[in-house]
Design an enzyme around this catalytic site. Structure first.
Site, PDB file in Angstrom:
ATOM      1  CG  ASP A  14      -2.008   1.123   1.174  1.00 55.13           C
ATOM      2  OD1 ASP A  14      -2.139   1.773   0.231  1.00 55.13           O
ATOM      3  OD2 ASP A  14      -2.712   1.253   2.075  1.00 55.13           O
ATOM      4  CG  ASP A 108      -3.543   3.889  -3.575  1.00 55.64           C
ATOM      5  OD1 ASP A 108      -4.226   3.164  -3.862  1.00 55.64           O
ATOM      6  OD2 ASP A 108      -3.559   4.512  -2.442  1.00 55.64           O
ATOM      7  CD  GLU A 109      -5.620  -0.934  -1.506  1.00 54.40           C
ATOM      8  OE1 GLU A 109      -5.182  -1.809  -0.694  1.00 54.40           O
ATOM      9  OE2 GLU A 109      -6.641  -0.246  -1.568  1.00 54.40           O
TER      10      GLU A 109
END
Length: 369
Positions: A14, A108-109
């Site tokens: 993350d 983003d993850e």
């Protein structure tokens, strides 16, 4: 842990305050400042907040007005999604150096299955550390990671040592880890369900584990069995590198509330153009058009229409959205309009990694976390 369960080495990576961190990296004058991406002092919603802003209680999905009240020094910057996508591609390229079993959840993850990996490294913890170091060196941003036997535990673990940290929950520690966990942290337990569990005296994983399968199914229906097994560390959801996109959307929050349908049509045209662009970029089309309307009193309404064929054409999307707009009279002035396409013509392709995911590994084997 039961010996007949498939034991995997899963990493959840993350990025730390991704959108805000990209802005601070690209514009050094913003470093160390309380920053919100999206929204404004008067309108809109915060898409992301820097850690400096989070200290004041500024969070994503918060209205810009509330964020400014929480943090008078807050700086608002417009989102630059093309830039975020560019950075995200660089980060994912690093992931693929270690495994092809990468399941992106957003820009983003992502989940990574490194049970078998391209580096031949038996330690998922060391792989996670190396990935984070490479992201910082090659991209310039920090990331946090959680490492465990399944996606559920790995995702929770990635929050423990943020920012720029990681946490490993070894197989033998999973049950103790879940035992003290607040039930609000359990994936699939939303606010309504959490409130219901609280009323039933279920506050932690330990409380949840004391309830029988029949009890949980009686109070939570089909979800009851999910909770029953989850608190016992049983979560067999696989890392799916070919995640199916189920919908695609665009929306706009307006500086002034709109009460005229003529002005709304002007906005819808721009939104439809953006949706068509995204469909084209993703090489997909959809059958179901949904119009999202948020009124000035923040009530939300959606109206949908399913077409007999797949479309990605702006004109057809716009005409369908117009029909939905005129479907019934507006109950108030409008602060946000959005258009989404669902029922997309994507296909699930699981065959490529099916054999890998059928493996069952005994916990007693050298797991190398």
């Amino acid at each position: 842990m039961p010996n007949d369960l498939p034991i995997r080495k899963i990493i959840h990576v993350d990025m730390d305050a991704f959108y805000a961190s990209v802005e601070q990296m690209d514009f050094p004058e913003l470093k160390g400042k309380a920053l919100a991406v999206g929204g404004s002092e008067k309108r809109g919603v915060v898409a992301a907040a820097s850690y400096e802003a989070r200290k004041f209680g500024v969070r994503s999905a918060m209205s810009g007005m509330q964020a400014k009240r929480n943090c008078p020094e807050l700086i608002f910057v417009p989102p630059r999604f093309d830039r975020y996508k560019e950075i995200s591609k660089k980060v994912r390229a690093i992931f693929y150096d270690y495994t092809d079993l990468v399941e992106p959840l957003s820009l983003d993850e992502a989940y990574l299955d490194v049970t078998e990996n391209k580096k031949g490294n038996p330690s998922a913890s060391l792989i996670a550390q190396e990935i984070r170091e490479r992201i910082f060196k090659e991209v310039g941003l920090t990331a946090s990671a959680g490492i465990s036997i399944n996606k559920f535990v790995a995702k929770i673990a990635s929050d423990y040592n943020k920012p720029n940290g990681q946490k490993t929950v070894n197989p033998e520690d999973v049950l103790d880890f879940l035992k003290v966990l607040d039930i609000r942290k359990f994936h699939g337990v939303g606010k309504v369900t959490a409130d219901k569990m609280y009323q039933l005296g279920i506050f932690t994983g330990e409380d949840l584990k004391l309830r029988s399968l029949d009890y949980l199914e009686q109070h939570f229906g089909k979800s009851g069995s999910y909770y029953y097994y989850l608190v016992r560390g049983i979560h067999n959801s696989e890392v799916k590198p070919n995640r199916i996109r189920k919908s695609l959307a665009a929306e706009r929050t307006f500086n002034e509330n709109l009460s005229s349908e003529i002005f709304m049509l002007e906005k819808l045209e721009k939104i439809a153009k953006e949706v068509a662009k995204r469909l084209d970029q993703s090489k997909v089309a959809g059958k179901t058009v949904t119009l999202k309307i948020k009124y000035s009193d923040f009530t939300l309404q959606t109206r949908s229409k399913t077409l007999p064929y797949f479309v990605n054409n702006k004109e057809i999307i716009l005409e369908t959205a117009k029909d939905l707009l005129y479907q019934e009279k507006m109950s108030n002035s409008v602060r946000l309009l959005g258009i989404s396409m669902s029922n997309l013509n994507t296909e699930d392709n699981k065959a490529a990694h099916a054999n890998h995911l059928k493996q069952t590994v005994n916990v007693q084997l050298k797991f190398g976390f």
